[in-house]
Design an enzyme around this catalytic site. Structure first.
Site, PDB file in Angstrom:
ATOM      1  N   LYS A  13       0.818  -1.209   0.000  1.00 26.34           N
ATOM      2  CA  LYS A  13       0.000   0.000   0.000  1.00 26.34           C
ATOM      3  C   LYS A  13       0.856   1.265   0.000  1.00 26.34           C
ATOM      4  CE  LYS A  13      -2.326  -0.955   3.720  1.00 26.34           C
ATOM      5  NZ  LYS A  13      -1.685  -2.238   4.095  1.00 26.34           N
ATOM      6  N   ARG A 123      12.310  -5.688   5.791  1.00 28.95           N
ATOM      7  CA  ARG A 123      12.139  -4.266   5.481  1.00 28.95           C
ATOM      8  C   ARG A 123      13.060  -3.394   6.329  1.00 28.95           C
ATOM      9  NH1 ARG A 123       6.210  -1.641   5.603  1.00 28.95           N
ATOM     10  NH2 ARG A 123       6.367  -2.128   7.831  1.00 28.95           N
ATOM     11  N   ARG A 162      12.086  -1.072  11.744  1.00 28.03           N
ATOM     12  CA  ARG A 162      11.089  -0.623  12.704  1.00 28.03           C
ATOM     13  C   ARG A 162      10.879  -1.691  13.777  1.00 28.03           C
ATOM     14  NH1 ARG A 162       6.781   1.592   8.222  1.00 28.03           N
ATOM     15  NH2 ARG A 162       7.787   3.588   7.820  1.00 28.03           N
ATOM     16  N   ARG A 173       0.264  -8.957  13.859  1.00 28.78           N
ATOM     17  CA  ARG A 173      -0.397  -7.934  13.041  1.00 28.78           C
ATOM     18  C   ARG A 173      -1.238  -8.575  11.941  1.00 28.78           C
ATOM     19  NH1 ARG A 173       4.642  -4.674  11.150  1.00 28.78           N
ATOM     20  NH2 ARG A 173       3.148  -3.475   9.909  1.00 28.78           N
TER      21      ARG A 173
END
Length: 212
Positions: A13, A123, A162, A173
């Site tokens: 997204k 990531r 992160r 999640r």
């Protein structure tokens, strides 16, 4: 135009939104960015949000609703096209949103779970420009490595992961997404607004499909 992107964490997204912004004049409303801005401010609310995000849970609906409503109002006053990234996450938020705006198109980005884990687990983010890279790809999103450190090719600074991108939190999640967000597929499908696409394809081609 108001465009809504649906998809699990790691479905792309944010990447698609960045293309819509840079090449098609959209303004992005990302709950993740809005929340991280609040965390970065160091406010009491930001500290509370930080604890919730690290646990892999979602921030309260009322808080997120108000943040999004304020930003939508701002962009509508500027007469800008808007891409919603990660909001609404559930039917309750969708009902709240419907009171204030008319969604032109809803796109569900579909990615299998194995691919999602690789994307999120690998990531890395630039602390300056916020560009996302991934150590599990050989595409243009693969970071350069200098002296055993992954670096941003634009800012020439070391990338970081992160805190909510560790595997344990990622799985949590995804579980929360399955429970709370997938009902939106039916919600928008019943309203003839939903288009489902394979989000493992090239991002440029995905954007063309979304805007067609």
């Amino acid at each position: 135009m108001i465009l809504l992107l649906l998809g699990a964490p790691g479905s792309g997204k944010g990447t698609i939104s960045s293309i819509l912004i840079s090449k098609h004049g959209f303004r992005q409303i990302s709950t993740g960015d809005l929340l991280r801005e609040e965390v970065a401010s160091g406010s009491a609310l930001g500290k509370q949000i930080d604890e919730i995000m690290k646990s892999g849970k979602f921030v309260s609906a009322d808080l997120v609703n108000n943040l999004v409503k304020e930003r939508i109002t701002q962009y509508e006053q500027q007469k800008k096209s808007i891409v919603l990234d990660g909001y609404p996450r559930n039917v309750e938020q969708a009902n709240f949103l419907a009171k204030y705006v008319n969604i032109d198109k809803v796109v569900e980005l579909h990615v299998d779970q194995e691919t999602l884990l690789k994307r999120l687990g690998g990531r890395l983010i630039c602390p300056i420009c916020n560009k996302a890279y991934n150590i599990n790809t050989t595409s243009e999103y693969a970071p350069k490595k200098v002296d055993d450190k992954y670096m941003c090719d634009k800012c020439d600074v070391e990338l970081f992961q992160r805190k909510d991108d560790n595997i344990e939190t990622i799985k949590k999640r995804l579980e929360v997404y399955e429970e709370q967000t997938l009902p939106l597929v039916k919600y928008y499908s019943d309203r003839d607004l939903l288009v489902r696409i394979d989000a493992t394809n090239n991002t440029e081609s995905l954007v063309k499909t979304i805007l067609s």
